[in-house]
Design an enzyme around this catalytic site. Sequence first.
Site, PDB file in Angstrom:
ATOM      1  N   ASP A   9       0.861  -1.165   0.000  1.00  0.00           N
ATOM      2  CA  ASP A   9       0.000   0.000   0.000  1.00  0.00           C
ATOM      3  C   ASP A   9       0.912   1.234   0.000  1.00  0.00           C
ATOM      4  O   ASP A   9       2.083   1.134   0.339  1.00  0.00           O
ATOM      5  CB  ASP A   9      -0.871  -0.054   1.263  1.00  0.00           C
ATOM      6  CG  ASP A   9      -1.634   1.217   1.488  1.00  0.00           C
ATOM      7  OD1 ASP A   9      -2.306   1.672   0.544  1.00  0.00           O
ATOM      8  OD2 ASP A   9      -1.563   1.759   2.610  1.00  0.00           O
ATOM      9  N   ASP A  11      -0.098   5.179   0.873  1.00  0.00           N
ATOM     10  CA  ASP A  11      -0.295   6.183   1.926  1.00  0.00           C
ATOM     11  C   ASP A  11      -0.428   5.515   3.296  1.00  0.00           C
ATOM     12  O   ASP A  11      -1.238   4.614   3.495  1.00  0.00           O
ATOM     13  CB  ASP A  11      -1.541   7.023   1.629  1.00  0.00           C
ATOM     14  CG  ASP A  11      -1.431   7.763   0.293  1.00  0.00           C
ATOM     15  OD1 ASP A  11      -0.293   8.018  -0.161  1.00  0.00           O
ATOM     16  OD2 ASP A  11      -2.476   8.071  -0.300  1.00  0.00           O
TER      17      ASP A  11
HETATM   18 MG   LIG Z   1      -2.921   3.189   3.426  1.00  0.00          MG
END
Ligand SMILES: [Mg+2]
Length: 194
Positions: A9, A11
């Site tokens: 992932d 952010d």
């Molecule tokens: Mg995230």
Amino acid sequence: MAHKVLFLDRDGTINEEMGYVNHLERFVLIPRVGQAIQLLNQHQFKTVVVTNQSGVARGYFPETLVHQVHQKMQDLLRITGAHLDGIYYCPHHPDVGNPPYRQRCRCRKPGPGMIEAAVRDLDIDAARSYIIGDRGNDIEFGHQFGARGILVLTGYGKGEWEYLRGQWKVQPDHVAQDLYEAVQWILLQESKGG
Ligand SMILES: [Mg+2]
Ligand SMILES: [Zn+2]
């Protein structure tokens, strides 16, 4: 033989969670992320980012900013000798904004589109993969294609783990302080023979 792969992932996992990264200046690497990815590079893992960027569909920032942010991410990682093998993002949202960004796409996580694209583009074996993210739905997303999931406590991770884990359909295989510790755990599993 197809490569092992680590899906990441973005952010809250690679860069500090800021809400939306709606300006280049809001992309700030989490400490030790470069070292973590460099270790994966050294151990023959392909490293692939999969990120929902619905801020584009919402009209918060243009799609060109996503490209600039990803260039900055690669540039910052290169300083520690690390690189990403693939970066996939979904700019869509099913209900918000205007077409073509407003659409029921295949690529928005938990849809399988970004994983399918990575499998098509890179010589990887998604069944021998791991996923690292800061939210329960990252873990659930990875579970669909057989990835072992590691929750990091950066970004939304701490709050998700403390307040939401009781609701998760799938629990992570491991919980780590940050990406660097997550990678240490993965390399330990691999050294034990996976
Ligand atoms: Mg995230
Ligand atoms: Zn999409």
